[in-house]
Design a protein around this motif. Sequence first.
Motif, PDB file in Angstrom:
ATOM      1  N   LEU A  91      -4.688  -6.717  -1.806  1.00  0.00           N
ATOM      2  CA  LEU A  91      -6.054  -6.952  -2.285  1.00  0.00           C
ATOM      3  C   LEU A  91      -6.058  -7.091  -3.804  1.00  0.00           C
ATOM      4  N   ILE A  92      -5.328  -6.179  -4.489  1.00  0.00           N
ATOM      5  CA  ILE A  92      -5.278  -6.250  -5.949  1.00  0.00           C
ATOM      6  C   ILE A  92      -4.694  -7.595  -6.380  1.00  0.00           C
ATOM      7  N   MET A  93      -3.619  -8.019  -5.710  1.00  0.00           N
ATOM      8  CA  MET A  93      -2.995  -9.302  -6.053  1.00  0.00           C
ATOM      9  C   MET A  93      -3.981 -10.458  -5.881  1.00  0.00           C
ATOM     10  N   ASN A  94      -4.705 -10.454  -4.751  1.00  0.00           N
ATOM     11  CA  ASN A  94      -5.625 -11.557  -4.504  1.00  0.00           C
ATOM     12  C   ASN A  94      -6.773 -11.567  -5.502  1.00  0.00           C
ATOM     13  N   VAL A 138      -4.096  -2.315  -0.116  1.00  0.00           N
ATOM     14  CA  VAL A 138      -4.564  -2.206  -1.501  1.00  0.00           C
ATOM     15  C   VAL A 138      -3.724  -3.110  -2.413  1.00  0.00           C
ATOM     16  N   PHE A 139      -2.414  -3.113  -2.194  1.00  0.00           N
ATOM     17  CA  PHE A 139      -1.527  -3.962  -2.997  1.00  0.00           C
ATOM     18  C   PHE A 139      -1.931  -5.433  -2.908  1.00  0.00           C
ATOM     19  N   ASN A 169     -11.209 -12.752   0.726  1.00  0.00           N
ATOM     20  CA  ASN A 169     -10.347 -11.570   0.722  1.00  0.00           C
ATOM     21  C   ASN A 169      -9.703 -11.350   2.082  1.00  0.00           C
ATOM     22  N   LEU A 170     -10.485 -11.569   3.149  1.00  0.00           N
ATOM     23  CA  LEU A 170      -9.935 -11.398   4.494  1.00  0.00           C
ATOM     24  C   LEU A 170      -8.768 -12.345   4.726  1.00  0.00           C
ATOM     25  N   ALA A 171      -8.875 -13.555   4.167  1.00  0.00           N
ATOM     26  CA  ALA A 171      -7.802 -14.539   4.349  1.00  0.00           C
ATOM     27  C   ALA A 171      -6.508 -14.051   3.725  1.00  0.00           C
ATOM     28  N   GLY A 172      -6.596 -13.152   2.748  1.00  0.00           N
ATOM     29  CA  GLY A 172      -5.392 -12.678   2.079  1.00  0.00           C
ATOM     30  C   GLY A 172      -4.836 -11.392   2.653  1.00  0.00           C
ATOM     31  N   VAL A 173      -5.525 -10.820   3.637  1.00  0.00           N
ATOM     32  CA  VAL A 173      -5.031  -9.569   4.236  1.00  0.00           C
ATOM     33  C   VAL A 173      -3.799  -9.874   5.092  1.00  0.00           C
ATOM     34  N   VAL A 179       0.704   3.876   5.199  1.00  0.00           N
ATOM     35  CA  VAL A 179       1.512   2.768   4.685  1.00  0.00           C
ATOM     36  C   VAL A 179       0.685   1.480   4.672  1.00  0.00           C
ATOM     37  N   ALA A 180      -0.058   1.249   5.767  1.00  0.00           N
ATOM     38  CA  ALA A 180      -0.855   0.023   5.844  1.00  0.00           C
ATOM     39  C   ALA A 180      -1.936  -0.002   4.774  1.00  0.00           C
ATOM     40  N   LEU A 181      -2.517   1.171   4.493  1.00  0.00           N
ATOM     41  CA  LEU A 181      -3.554   1.229   3.450  1.00  0.00           C
ATOM     42  C   LEU A 181      -2.952   0.860   2.097  1.00  0.00           C
ATOM     43  N   THR A 182      -1.743   1.391   1.821  1.00  0.00           N
ATOM     44  CA  THR A 182      -1.066   1.042   0.576  1.00  0.00           C
ATOM     45  C   THR A 182      -0.830  -0.468   0.493  1.00  0.00           C
TER      46      THR A 182
END
Lengths: 317, 294
Positions: free
Chosen positions: A300-303, A297-298, B119-123, A291-294
């Motif tokens: 990350l794609i947004m950013n 990824v979500f 990217n880390l800031a957005g995690v 779940v955390a990986l999903t």
Amino acid sequence: MANSDSNNNTAVNVSEMIAQNKKKKNLSNFTEKSVPVILFLLASITVLTTIGILYTLITEAIHFFMEVPIWDFFTGTELRPLSQNPEFGLLPLLNGTIISSVIAMLVAGPIGLMSAIYLSEYASDRVRRVLKPLLEVLAGIPTIVYGFFAFTFVTPIIRAIWPQVEATNILSPGLVMGVMIIPMIASLSEDAMTSVPNAMREGSLAMGATKLETTFKVVIPAAFSGIIASFVLGISRAIGETMIVTIASGSSKNFTFDITESMQTMTAYIVEVSGGEAAAGTTIYYSLYAVALTLFVFTLIMNLLARYVSRKFREEY
Amino acid sequence: MDKLESIKSSSKMNARIRKNSIWKSIFFLSTLVGLVVLAILIVRVLGQGLAWLDWDFLTGRLSTSAERAGIMGAILGTVWVMIVVIPVTLIVGVGTAIYLELYAKKGKFQSFIATNISNLAGVPSIVYGLLGLTVFSRLMGLGNAVLAGGLTLALLVLPILIVSAQEALRAVPGYLSEASLAMGATKWQTIRRVVLPAAIPSILTGSILALSRAIGETAPLTVLGIPALLIPFPNGLFDTFTALPMQIYYWTLDSSLVAEYANLAAATIIVLLLLLFILNSVAIFIRNKFQQRY
């Protein structure tokens, strides 16, 4: 004689000084050379963090996908991790995450954008200097406080107006999350709009357009990429938000579209399961990482999307 | 002049002007929405918690009976966590910023690290919680000790600190370091004695803001399994602890069972917000007092 003596003295001093200097130089040479290495090692900690996140999420998620087929995980509508024959379908969580984010963006999008328009186009300097820091206070309040507010204040009010709403529901945390995201969208959109050069505004005003027409036909189109980027970042924030939904939306894993009901988001599932229920090595424990990986990824794609939009479609003046 | 008057009084122009002023009020009102919610939130929390906030509450130990419960353990826990977070983030954060701004050659590697940091800031913070659970709690065997929580939160706020430290270093004008280098100082001497002292007020401001983010963060701590009811106070880096936001979390959750717990949560929120308010005031004070404009 005295003269040569003193000369001698200085000679000794000079050679001593040279020797000392050499020692010092060696020492400072050493620091000069070692400091960049140390700093480099410190800087690589951030890279190690990323590698650590990716490594832990991926390896543990692979364990999970060896027990639960990946297709079943992403298309399953049943999530019953604790039952006798457990089911691990992601869709209920995905559904909860998307619905709460949509509600939040329905609040934060228009209000944030209109706040940005007011602050950038209409407000006088003095008003802006008062309003902006106040809005930023809203961004500095810990999310747990918003969770408390949603659960003990907003939900009872909603239930008084709309009695079908359950004690834990997705509507109330969605709305509160929206308020939390307002300052983010407002300040990023405002930055985009204030960077539109004044000459363009003045040109439009000089042609007889009102301020409103200038805003909608000149400023917003010019700042469009920045505004879209701020929305995308807002969505990413809503997807990753944890405490508000954990507290106010409960832990029902129903696959439903009824906003009066309790729903669980991906983040809330991670909190529920990791909070002591799952022993390391069980399927439930590994499901955390899938779940955390999903989720990772979500967001990350947004950013990446936000950065791509603001770079690719930026109008240069 | 007549013509202008006639244009102005024409109904179309009036409608456009009216539309503008109507929208202006709508924009203003939407700006107020956030502030009104903020005001309601604060009034509500104060109204609910202020009566419960007294010396016994601040210095007392946790208890299941609402009348006797205190939050000293949570306050100490938060302090202990900060004892871990502050040095770790300052050393790693400022070191990274110095490396990126002053040592790294502009190129692929530098931009890779910079992209990585943003990217880390957005995690999401909860993902950091899982990292902490896997690496610090399980792999390093720290369990739910202060050190595990502190290191997890330190990694979480590191990107914020790095970015603000980078900005602080960038704001130091080049002629200062050029003058120092021209006097024969080495690069590190210049950084240590010229660039860093000039940048320190902004770095402090940024680190206080990062710190206040860490103080209010709850999600990663829930993943680490920080306990609900902890009677002994934490006394060191390897002790189990609870923190102010965790206390708020559990009391809020249990308020459906014991109604008074909501008031205790509100009182704890007042303490937390007050702490954040003081920290931010200090940050603003430092910025206004010591920051030089070059």
